[in-house]
Structure formats: structure tokens, C-alpha cells
Write a protein that holds these residues in place. Sequence first.
Motif, short mmCIF file in Angstrom:
data_model
loop_
_atom_site.label_atom_id
_atom_site.label_comp_id
_atom_site.label_asym_id
_atom_site.label_seq_id
_atom_site.Cartn_x
_atom_site.Cartn_y
_atom_site.Cartn_z
N ARG A 28 0.86 -1.51 0.25
CA ARG A 28 -0.14 0.57 0.14
C ARG A 28 0.86 1.43 0.12
N GLY A 29 1.54 0.89 -0.04
CA GLY A 29 2.87 2.24 -0.12
C GLY A 29 3.29 2.77 1.02
N ASP A 30 3.69 2.16 2.68
CA ASP A 30 3.58 2.31 3.86
C ASP A 30 4.94 1.23 4.10
N ASP A 31 6.09 2.27 4.10
CA ASP A 31 7.58 1.74 4.46
C ASP A 31 7.84 1.08 6.07
N HIS A 32 6.60 0.92 6.75
CA HIS A 32 6.55 0.48 7.85
C HIS A 32 5.93 -1.18 7.96
N GLY A 33 6.50 -1.56 9.49
CA GLY A 33 5.91 -3.31 9.68
C GLY A 33 5.48 -3.18 11.36
N MET A 34 4.87 -2.44 11.48
CA MET A 34 4.02 -2.19 12.76
C MET A 34 2.41 -2.08 12.81
N ASN A 35 1.64 -3.07 13.60
CA ASN A 35 0.55 -2.92 13.93
C ASN A 35 0.20 -2.04 14.76
N LEU A 36 -0.62 -1.17 14.15
CA LEU A 36 -0.93 0.44 13.94
C LEU A 36 -2.07 0.85 15.67
N SER A 37 -2.53 -0.27 16.35
CA SER A 37 -3.29 -0.89 17.07
C SER A 37 -2.24 -0.20 18.86
N ARG A 38 -0.95 -1.52 18.52
CA ARG A 38 0.08 -1.25 19.22
C ARG A 38 0.76 -0.59 19.04
N LEU A 39 1.06 0.56 18.08
CA LEU A 39 1.42 1.70 17.94
C LEU A 39 0.90 3.19 18.53
N ARG A 40 -0.61 2.94 18.93
CA ARG A 40 -1.25 3.83 19.23
C ARG A 40 -1.57 3.35 20.76
N THR A 59 13.45 12.54 12.36
CA THR A 59 14.15 11.46 11.78
C THR A 59 13.84 10.90 10.77
N GLY A 60 12.99 11.43 10.12
CA GLY A 60 12.40 11.63 9.01
C GLY A 60 11.87 9.95 8.33
N ASP A 61 11.78 9.14 9.43
CA ASP A 61 11.26 8.07 9.15
C ASP A 61 9.59 7.65 9.55
N THR A 62 9.39 6.77 8.98
CA THR A 62 7.84 6.51 8.77
C THR A 62 7.16 6.41 10.02
N ALA A 63 7.21 5.08 11.10
CA ALA A 63 7.29 4.30 12.17
C ALA A 63 7.29 6.27 13.39
N PRO A 64 8.62 6.58 13.24
CA PRO A 64 8.28 7.67 14.58
C PRO A 64 7.60 8.62 14.27
N ARG A 65 7.24 8.86 12.71
CA ARG A 65 6.09 10.33 12.05
C ARG A 65 4.87 9.72 12.55
N LEU A 66 4.82 8.24 12.47
CA LEU A 66 3.14 8.04 12.78
C LEU A 66 2.94 8.31 14.27
N LEU A 67 4.36 7.70 15.37
CA LEU A 67 4.00 7.89 16.67
C LEU A 67 4.21 9.44 16.80
N ALA A 68 5.26 10.82 16.23
CA ALA A 68 5.01 12.04 16.28
C ALA A 68 3.34 12.24 15.97
#
Length: 224
Positions: A28-40, A59-68
Motif C-alpha cells: 500500500r506504499g507504507d514503509d513500516h512493519g507495525m500493527n497500528l493498534s500496538r503503535l497507538r 528522524t524522517g522515518d515513517t514509524a517515528p513520524r506516525l508516533l509523532a
Amino acid sequence: MSDMTLAAAVAELDALEDPKMRAANEKRGDDHGMNLSRLRAVAKKIKTDQPLARELWATGDTAPRLLALLICRPRDFSADELDAMLRDTRPPKVNDWFVNYVAKKSPLAEEMRVRWFGDPDPTVDAAAWALTSVRVVKDPEGLDLDHLLDLIEARMKDAAPRPQWAMNETLAQIGIHHPRLRPRALAIGERLQVLADYPTAPGCTSPFAPTWITEMVRRAEAVA
């Protein structure tokens, strides 16, 4: 503000990495490997922490940016910061969360809508249309809805995917919430056929504007 450091936050994100989830997300074009419920859940533990959010974003990275985007305070970003952040939200989920969790909640939302409207960058123009949809529903006073339909009719068919999707939402919301313009909104949707063949799961409403408008109006009338 939490006492979590950038290093600790990134370590928690790294622990969530799942190769199978990454493979599915990358389709889907998203470069991360996280379950978003666990991120929340991580974000809920941190709560609001604007300084950490800024560090994570940098950081410019997708996972940290989603948390941000989950722990930031939207009102603390200036107009220029919002503009720069939007222009750097290329992964779909980062873009989606930025628009919905930050831009729409910012007290500068209307200023940014005007600033971004018609921008040559499709990502930026799409955000303007997303903010326009909010105004169509919640605060239409002062909007030229007829002119918006003119623009949609002229531009949506050949628009890039992000602004096309956002314009389609504006078209649907005009048709749903403004009965005077409903016939025209339906006619535009039928003529352009944008998203007419979009795959829709059973029980879900198609994003095809005529179907979307008709179903939402039917539901509203059923409970009136």
C-alpha cells in the motif's frame, strides 16, 4: 510531557516491527512493519509530548513520524511548520494521519486550506480539499459551493489520485449536506464516473459519489 527519550521511543517502535506486516503495508506504499493498534498503545502511554513529537518527526522515518502525529499538540505548529510537514508526508498513512490528526485539528486549518488550495503539489492540493470537505459539513457559510462544484467538474476526472480522492469527498459532502445542490452533485458524479469501480467490501458504502450521497441521505431520512 512524558519522560521518554527519543532513543527509548525508537526502541519501542523497533520492537513492534513485524516482517509480515511490513510486506503487507509496503503493498500500500507504507514503509513500516507495525500493527497500528500496538503503535497507538505506545502513544497512549506517552500521552502528549510536543518536544518528543518534534524529535520523532525530525528522524524522517515513517514509524517515528506516525508516533509523532499521535502525541503532538497540533496548535503548537506554526503555519510554515504545517506547510513543511505536509510537503514531506509521502507515505500514505503519514499523509492520512497528518491531515486528519494535525491539519484538521489546528486552529490554523482555514488559513492552511486557503494557502494550500490549488497548489501544484498534488499532496498539498489534496489536503486543501480535505479541509474544504470539513467546512462543507461543519461551516459552509462563506464557501462558494457552486464554484467548488465547477472546479470538481473541471478537474476531478484527470486529477492525481490524492486530490481526486479528496475532491470526490467534497463532491459527496456537498450532495449529502446541501439539498439544493444535490441534483448537480449526483449528475457530476454520474458523468465523471470517478471511483465507480472502486472495490468495496460487503456492508461498506462505495466511495462512488452518487452511491455515497444516495446512501447517506437514505440513512438520514430513515432516522428523521
